[in-house]
Enzyme design. Structure first.
Site, PDB file in Angstrom:
ATOM      1  CB  CYS A  82      33.700  38.574  36.216  1.00 44.83           C
ATOM      2  SG  CYS A  82      33.432  39.040  37.921  1.00 44.83           S
ATOM      3  CG  HIS A 100      37.044  39.024  40.131  1.00 44.43           C
ATOM      4  ND1 HIS A 100      38.075  39.908  40.325  1.00 44.43           N
ATOM      5  CD2 HIS A 100      35.901  39.692  40.444  1.00 44.43           C
ATOM      6  CE1 HIS A 100      37.581  41.066  40.739  1.00 44.43           C
ATOM      7  NE2 HIS A 100      36.266  40.954  40.824  1.00 44.43           N
ATOM      8  CG  HIS A 102      35.983  41.432  45.569  1.00 45.10           C
ATOM      9  ND1 HIS A 102      34.715  41.931  45.713  1.00 45.10           N
ATOM     10  CD2 HIS A 102      36.249  41.494  44.237  1.00 45.10           C
ATOM     11  CE1 HIS A 102      34.228  42.274  44.521  1.00 45.10           C
ATOM     12  NE2 HIS A 102      35.142  42.001  43.612  1.00 45.10           N
ATOM     13  CD  GLU A 123      61.659  29.166  47.898  1.00 45.87           C
ATOM     14  OE1 GLU A 123      62.675  29.867  47.708  1.00 45.87           O
ATOM     15  OE2 GLU A 123      61.546  28.001  47.459  1.00 45.87           O
ATOM     16  CG  HIS A 173      37.534  45.769  42.081  1.00 43.50           C
ATOM     17  ND1 HIS A 173      36.795  46.101  40.974  1.00 43.50           N
ATOM     18  CD2 HIS A 173      37.141  44.514  42.413  1.00 43.50           C
ATOM     19  CE1 HIS A 173      35.982  45.116  40.660  1.00 43.50           C
ATOM     20  NE2 HIS A 173      36.166  44.135  41.529  1.00 43.50           N
TER      21      HIS A 173
HETATM   22 ZN   LIG Z   1      34.932  42.392  41.503  1.00 47.39          ZN
END
Ligand SMILES: [Zn+2]
Length: 232
Positions: A82, A100, A102, A123, A173
């Site tokens: 990443c 990140h 999932h 809200e 993803h």
């Molecule tokens: Zn990923």
């Protein structure tokens, strides 16, 4: 006056956050990741490891270009795939931390919407920097690729096209979410995941999450009503 608490060590912070996010289902099966930037250095969780069992010594430290300054002693650990995506959030959005995830509802939200996710009048939108209850939350969705690093260009394009968004969804993803510091990134991540779940559930119940409710006054109507009450 209560003294300001000291900033946590970035490596220890990432270890703690990954344990929390594992329990939320955001980084299970070695997926997902967390990165923190401080004083021109970037701390990044390694790729392909059990995220809830890392120690501070497993965290990579890089410079602003992603060049490794400190690698873990364990030679089997690899810098996160990443990393190019985290760097975009630091360079293009001056982020202080990037998450990140999932998370299941992030994934499902990319099936319920086409090019962008839109919701309004919820809200928890108020937890996203720059947004109020009457605003519209828009999150771009990019297409997934076989390798995580190949998402970098599409993510940069989406960030430029949606400068008000603090997140980019990736089809089938997950999602990348950032904030000006780790507290803002964590708050954003919690609010976005809540809103993704709300949007998915609303769609499955037949509600359009992008449509304002009939009963909700527009901002100018609400202001007019307050003025009328004040005149009495
Ligand atoms: Zn990923």
């Amino acid at each position: 006056m209560t003294p300001t608490p000291p900033l946590p060590d970035p490596a220890e912070l990432i270890v703690g956050l990954c344990r929390q996010f594992y329990d939320l289902g955001w980084v299970s099966g070695t997926g997902g990741g967390v990165s923190v930037r401080e004083n021109g250095r970037i701390w990044i969780a390694p790729s392909g490891v059990q995220k809830e069992r890392m120690t501070a010594g497993d965290i990579f430290v890089t410079d602003d270009e992603g060049r490794i300054l400190r690698a873990p002693a364990r030679e089997d650990l690899k810098l996160s795939a990443c990393t190019p995506l985290f760097l975009h959030a630091y360079r293009l959005r001056q982020a202080g931390a990037v998450i990140h995830s999932h998370g299941m509802h992030a994934l499902l939200a990319t099936l319920a919407f086409d090019r962008v996710l839109r919701v309004t009048h919820l809200e928890m939108m108020k937890g996203i920097t720059g947004l109020g209850y009457h605003d519209e939350l828009v999150v771009p969705i990019i297409e997934n690729t076989a390798h995580e690093c190949d998402l970098a260009d599409a993510m940069a394009d989406a960030m430029r096209a949606h400068p008000a968004s603090h997140a980019v969804l990736v089809r089938r993803h997950g999602v990348y979410i950032w904030g000006r510091d780790w507290v803002a990134a964590k708050t954003h991540a919690e609010c976005y995941h809540y809103l993704f779940e709300a949007a998915v559930r609303m769609v499955s119940l037949g509600f359009d999450p992008a449509k304002a409710p009939h009963s909700a006054p527009r901002p100018e109507e609400a202001r007019d009503a307050r003025e009328l009450v004040g005149q009495r």
